[in-house]
Design a protein around this motif. Structure first.
Motif, PDB file in Angstrom:
ATOM      1  N   ARG A 314       0.836  -1.202   0.000  1.00  0.00           N
ATOM      2  CA  ARG A 314       0.000   0.000   0.000  1.00  0.00           C
ATOM      3  C   ARG A 314       0.871   1.252   0.000  1.00  0.00           C
ATOM      4  NH1 ARG A 314      -2.314  -1.086   4.289  1.00  0.00           N
ATOM      5  NH2 ARG A 314      -4.070  -2.237   3.433  1.00  0.00           N
ATOM      6  N   ARG A 315       1.931   1.248   0.818  1.00  0.00           N
ATOM      7  CA  ARG A 315       2.842   2.400   0.847  1.00  0.00           C
ATOM      8  C   ARG A 315       3.576   2.545  -0.485  1.00  0.00           C
ATOM      9  NH1 ARG A 315       4.054   0.198   5.952  1.00  0.00           N
ATOM     10  NH2 ARG A 315       6.029  -0.655   5.156  1.00  0.00           N
ATOM     11  N   CYS A 317       2.612   1.637  -3.486  1.00  0.00           N
ATOM     12  CA  CYS A 317       1.699   2.157  -4.504  1.00  0.00           C
ATOM     13  C   CYS A 317       1.437   3.646  -4.304  1.00  0.00           C
ATOM     14  CB  CYS A 317       0.388   1.394  -4.475  1.00  0.00           C
ATOM     15  SG  CYS A 317       0.511  -0.286  -5.100  1.00  0.00           S
ATOM     16  N   LYS A 318       1.324   4.042  -3.076  1.00  0.00           N
ATOM     17  CA  LYS A 318       1.054   5.449  -2.756  1.00  0.00           C
ATOM     18  C   LYS A 318       2.163   6.342  -3.266  1.00  0.00           C
ATOM     19  CE  LYS A 318       0.040   8.523   1.141  1.00  0.00           C
ATOM     20  NZ  LYS A 318      -0.131   8.614   2.612  1.00  0.00           N
ATOM     21  N   ASP A 324      -4.064   2.252  -8.091  1.00  0.00           N
ATOM     22  CA  ASP A 324      -4.682   3.069  -7.063  1.00  0.00           C
ATOM     23  C   ASP A 324      -5.115   2.135  -5.930  1.00  0.00           C
ATOM     24  OD1 ASP A 324      -4.464   5.459  -8.465  1.00  0.00           O
ATOM     25  OD2 ASP A 324      -6.299   5.009  -9.598  1.00  0.00           O
ATOM     26  N   GLU A 327      -9.312   2.478  -0.437  1.00  0.00           N
ATOM     27  CA  GLU A 327      -9.384   2.887   0.969  1.00  0.00           C
ATOM     28  C   GLU A 327     -10.148   1.838   1.753  1.00  0.00           C
ATOM     29  OE1 GLU A 327      -7.968   5.390   2.409  1.00  0.00           O
ATOM     30  OE2 GLU A 327      -7.134   6.249   0.585  1.00  0.00           O
TER      31      GLU A 327
END
Length: 328
Positions: A314-315, A317-318, A324, A327
């Motif tokens: 997740r980090r 990709c961010k 995307d 959430e």
């Protein structure tokens, strides 16, 4: 005893974890790395050399420079899933994984290296490009070798398993269950794999009960493949909105058709005969030899490993990956 460790592929996903495990348990050991790539933030107290295992001169240079007591040979070519299924990368895989390993073994023996631990795969029992036979045949009284057979490896920095499963969310593929969905799989968290390598080196430098052995490594928590996928998707806040069971025979036929379409169009689809076989196969192993010979016990359990892996992805990709992240 002063120990010098050379790790081929030490800048990669598994190799970097092995370095951390070595430094944590044996901070006095000297660690060197041979890899095609160099890290932008290399590990402290590690000597890095750029080199290609398919080029004997590159191996000879670092072996004669650092005079390793032991080599952990984790360098290898792992094709992207689509390439592995359609065999486009077969020649490259053979050159690196077989001929490259042959080069490392030959030079290590001639230089008087005492120990070599090879990072193999559980697919060694079926994969005709595996170098395991070379590694085990090289074992003798002066040169102790063993092969580790980790199951599918995942963890922070994973470039294949977690990203591939996440992409199923983006493509709307999560509702579809190929086969029964009950087939058991083994996976291994990356730091557990790294720990096994350190234990193997320790063994070959002392009792040598692992010499000449091929040893399966896993989290020792077989899980239905579908359940593993669901656990990963939950970490991204995704739950399949419905479920559709597709019998294996129909999925296999669709996979063959998809392979032909990919060949005709040049566009690789997620579905293929190989991906169907993987999703429907039963693939788990006994951890008895790893426990009895190496004293291996997985420290990071499956649930915690999935959580850590998905948090890292997740980090990642961010801060620049193409997907995307949903959430939660």
């Amino acid at each position: 005893m002063a120990v010098s460790i050379l790790i081929t592929g030490g800048a990669g996903f598994v190799g970097s974890a092995i370095i951390d495990a070595v430094q944590e348990k044996h901070p006095q050991w000297k660690v060197s790395v041979l890899d095609l790539q160099m890290l932008s933030h290399p590990r402290n107290n590690v000597h890095y050399e750029r080199g290609d295992i398919t080029l004997p001169a590159d191996i000879e240079r670092i072996v004669h420079l650092v005079r390793p007591t032991a080599i952990i040979h984790s360098a290898g070519f792992i094709p992207e899933l689509a390439s592995r299924y359609n065999r486009k990368a077969r020649n490259r895989a053979f050159s690196v994984n077989v001929e490259g390993t042959r080069n490392v073994l030959t030079i290590a023996k001639s230089a008087g290296v005492e120990v070599l631990v090879w990072t193999g795969s559980c697919t060694a029992v079926t994969d005709d490009t595996a170098a395991e036979a070379l590694v085990l045949a090289a074992n003798d009284e002066k040169f102790a070798t063993c092969a580790l057979r980790p199951s599918v490896i995942f963890g922070p920095g994973d470039g294949q398993l977690i990203p591939s499963l996440y992409s199923c969310i983006m493509k709307g593929e999560t509702p579809y269950i190929l086969g029964s969905g009950l087939n058991l799989w083994d996976v291994t968290y990356v730091t557990n794999v790294a720990d096994a390598h350190v234990l193997a080196v320790e063994n070959l430098l002392s009792s040598r009960t692992a010499a000449g052995e091929a040893i399966f490594i896993s989290n020792e928590q077989p899980i239905p493949f579908r359940d593993f996928c669901l656990a990963v998707w939950r970490e991204f806040g995704h739950y399949p909105p419905f479920q559709v069971h597709i019998p294996r025979s129909i999925a296999a036929f669709a996979g063959v058709v998809a392979d032909w379409m990919s060949w005709l169009t040049g566009i690789q689809t997620t579905l293929s005969n190989g991906s169907v076989n993987d999703a429907c196969a039963t693939r788990y192993c006994s951890g008895t030899k790893a426990r009895e010979v190496l004293g291996y016990v997985p420290k990071v359990g499956l649930e915690e490993g999935i959580k850590r892996s998905c948090e890292e992805y997740r980090r990642r990709c961010k801060f620049g990956e193409k997907h995307d992240i949903l959430e939660q």
